[in-house]
Design an enzyme around this catalytic site. Structure first.
Site, short mmCIF file in Angstrom:
data_model
loop_
_atom_site.label_atom_id
_atom_site.label_comp_id
_atom_site.label_asym_id
_atom_site.label_seq_id
_atom_site.Cartn_x
_atom_site.Cartn_y
_atom_site.Cartn_z
N ASP A 1 0.83 -1.21 0.00
CA ASP A 1 0.00 0.00 0.00
C ASP A 1 0.87 1.26 0.00
O ASP A 1 0.54 2.24 0.67
CB ASP A 1 -0.92 -0.02 1.22
CG ASP A 1 -2.07 0.98 1.11
OD1 ASP A 1 -2.39 1.38 -0.02
OD2 ASP A 1 -2.61 1.39 2.15
N CYS B 1 -20.58 -12.80 -4.66
CA CYS B 1 -21.47 -11.84 -4.00
C CYS B 1 -22.93 -12.12 -4.35
O CYS B 1 -23.83 -11.79 -3.56
CB CYS B 1 -21.12 -10.41 -4.40
SG CYS B 1 -19.60 -9.78 -3.66
N CYS C 1 -26.54 -10.23 -3.30
CA CYS C 1 -26.39 -9.51 -2.04
C CYS C 1 -26.01 -8.05 -2.28
O CYS C 1 -25.12 -7.75 -3.08
CB CYS C 1 -25.35 -10.18 -1.16
SG CYS C 1 -25.07 -9.37 0.43
N CYS D 1 -24.00 1.47 3.74
CA CYS D 1 -23.04 2.58 3.71
C CYS D 1 -23.68 3.86 4.24
O CYS D 1 -24.66 4.36 3.67
CB CYS D 1 -22.52 2.81 2.30
SG CYS D 1 -21.29 4.13 2.20
N CYS E 1 -16.91 8.68 0.89
CA CYS E 1 -16.50 7.57 1.75
C CYS E 1 -15.94 8.09 3.07
O CYS E 1 -15.08 8.97 3.11
CB CYS E 1 -15.44 6.73 1.02
SG CYS E 1 -14.80 5.36 1.99
N CYS F 1 -13.84 3.53 8.39
CA CYS F 1 -15.19 2.97 8.49
C CYS F 1 -15.15 1.51 8.07
O CYS F 1 -14.43 1.16 7.13
CB CYS F 1 -16.12 3.76 7.57
SG CYS F 1 -17.84 3.18 7.58
N CYS G 1 -19.28 -1.71 5.71
CA CYS G 1 -19.47 -2.63 4.59
C CYS G 1 -18.84 -3.98 4.86
O CYS G 1 -19.27 -5.00 4.31
CB CYS G 1 -18.94 -2.02 3.30
SG CYS G 1 -17.18 -1.65 3.30
N CYS H 1 -20.91 -7.75 5.82
CA CYS H 1 -20.68 -8.76 4.78
C CYS H 1 -20.83 -10.18 5.34
O CYS H 1 -20.13 -10.56 6.29
CB CYS H 1 -19.29 -8.59 4.18
SG CYS H 1 -18.90 -9.80 2.89
#
Length: 360
Positions: A141, A195, A198, A205, A221, A248, A251, A255
């Site tokens: 990253d 997914c 879903c 969010c 976001c 945050c 999400c 899941c």
């Protein structure tokens, strides 16, 4: 005497073993063709959905063309390291207590960048011991890398509708790292997406940042607003932020695949300074020196002290009215930073409105 030709299939097998020994939970190998992902990236940038993150566009196509970033790259070794701390208070419990501060689970312990990069360096050194010098570069990253697309292509998981990578075996509470290499290793097969129909991540969010499946507008976001954004948080997005002061996880918390997530065994990711369950007023009282000391070696440093106070001021404005919160905000009303003062004034107005509502 020349070395015998390398058996790259055997080497790939050994790389997986070495990676597990170094603390990575999964490793995969991908090629460097990311044409479709490049189109997606360029469309996202053209729509301005990266906000103030100018670094997302200044690198041109190097993000989607690994060999432009690191010449000679033929393969990318992707690794996964789980980070969910077993000792952390349950996420929904913290979010449900508006007087407490919610910090994204990945930032509760030690900053992952240096830890993972050091492990990747050790992995490269083990490869070199086995076959001799080779070309490589490690990333965590920290450079223009499409890490989720590469991890997807290496078989580590699929990109969910919230744009996080999801593993059938481990959910999504993990970090990714990459080793770009010039070795012609055999590549792994990508896994299919699971997914289905879903839409829980889209529906949950708080700021409707997931504007469509697989499309996130960073400008909405909460992770962007509380970490990357340097200026004021747009007033219309302050109430939806709630008590989220750094990042945050909604999400991910919602899941269904995260029922398979496992707590990390990495001691460096254990909760530090009680940040999984701290009172907002206590964190707001930190001096700049305390912030520096308590966030040493933490990803939270990225937001800076004024950003930290800005974020907590918003959360205090969103908290139920209390004299203690009003007193804490009043103590920062004349803070040297205009950014902090503005958000404190907003929070005090929110608290005043709540006080008035309780007396009518």
């Amino acid at each position: 005497m020349p070395q015998p030709p390398t058996d790259y299939t055997d080497l790939a097998k050994r790389i997986r073993g070495w990676a597990r020994e170094l603390g990575f939970q999964q490793v995969g190998i991908a090629g460097v063709e990311l044409d479709a992902d490049e189109v997606h990236l360029l469309d996202w940038l053209a729509a301005g959905r990266h906000g103030e993150m100018a670094y997302m566009e200044k690198h041109g196509t190097r993000r989607s063309r690994p060999a432009e970033l690191q010449p000679g790259t033929l393969r990318v070794i992707s690794v996964r390291m789980d980070y969910l701390a077993a000792d952390a208070r349950e996420g929904w419990e913290v979010l449900g207590d508006a007087s407490r501060a919610y910090v994204a689970r990945y930032a509760l312990g030690r900053d992952y960048h240096k830890l993972m990069r050091n492990r990747l360096q050790k992995l490269a050194e083990r490869i070199a011991e086995a076959i001799g010098p080779f070309g490589y570069r490690a990333f965590v990253d920290s450079a223009p890398v499409l890490e989720r697309a590469l991890a997807r292509d290496s078989g580590l998981g699929w990109i969910g509708k919230h744009t996080c990578l999801i593993s059938r075996e481990a959910g999504s509470w993990f970090f990714l790292g990459e080793l770009y290499t010039d070795l012609p290793l055999p590549v792994d097969a990508p896994v299919g997406a699971h997914c289905g129909t879903c839409t829980r991540c889209i529906d949950i969010c708080p700021t409707q940042a997931i504007v469509a499946p697989y499309q996130v507008d960073a400008r909405r976001c909460i992770s962007y607003l509380t970490i990357e954004l340097s200026g004021p948080i747009p007033p219309e997005l302050r109430r939806p932020i709630g008590n989220r002061i750094f990042g945050c996880d909604d999400c991910q918390l919602v899941c269904p695949w995260n029922k398979y997530a496992r707590p990390t065994g990495e001691s460096g990711f254990a909760v530090r300074h009680g940040l999984d369950d701290s009172a907002l007023v206590d964190l707001f009282a930190w001096s700049e020196a305390e912030f520096g000391q308590r966030t040493e070696g933490s990803a939270i440093r990225r937001t800076g002290y004024t950003g930290w106070l800005r974020n907590i001021a918003v959360a205090l404005g969103n908290a139920p009215h209390s004299p203690a919160i009003v007193a804490a905000l009043e103590a920062r009303r004349s803070h040297p930073s205009e950014l902090v003062r503005e958000h404190v004034a907003w929070a005090l107005a929110e608290q005043a409105a709540k006080a008035a509502a309780t007396t009518t």
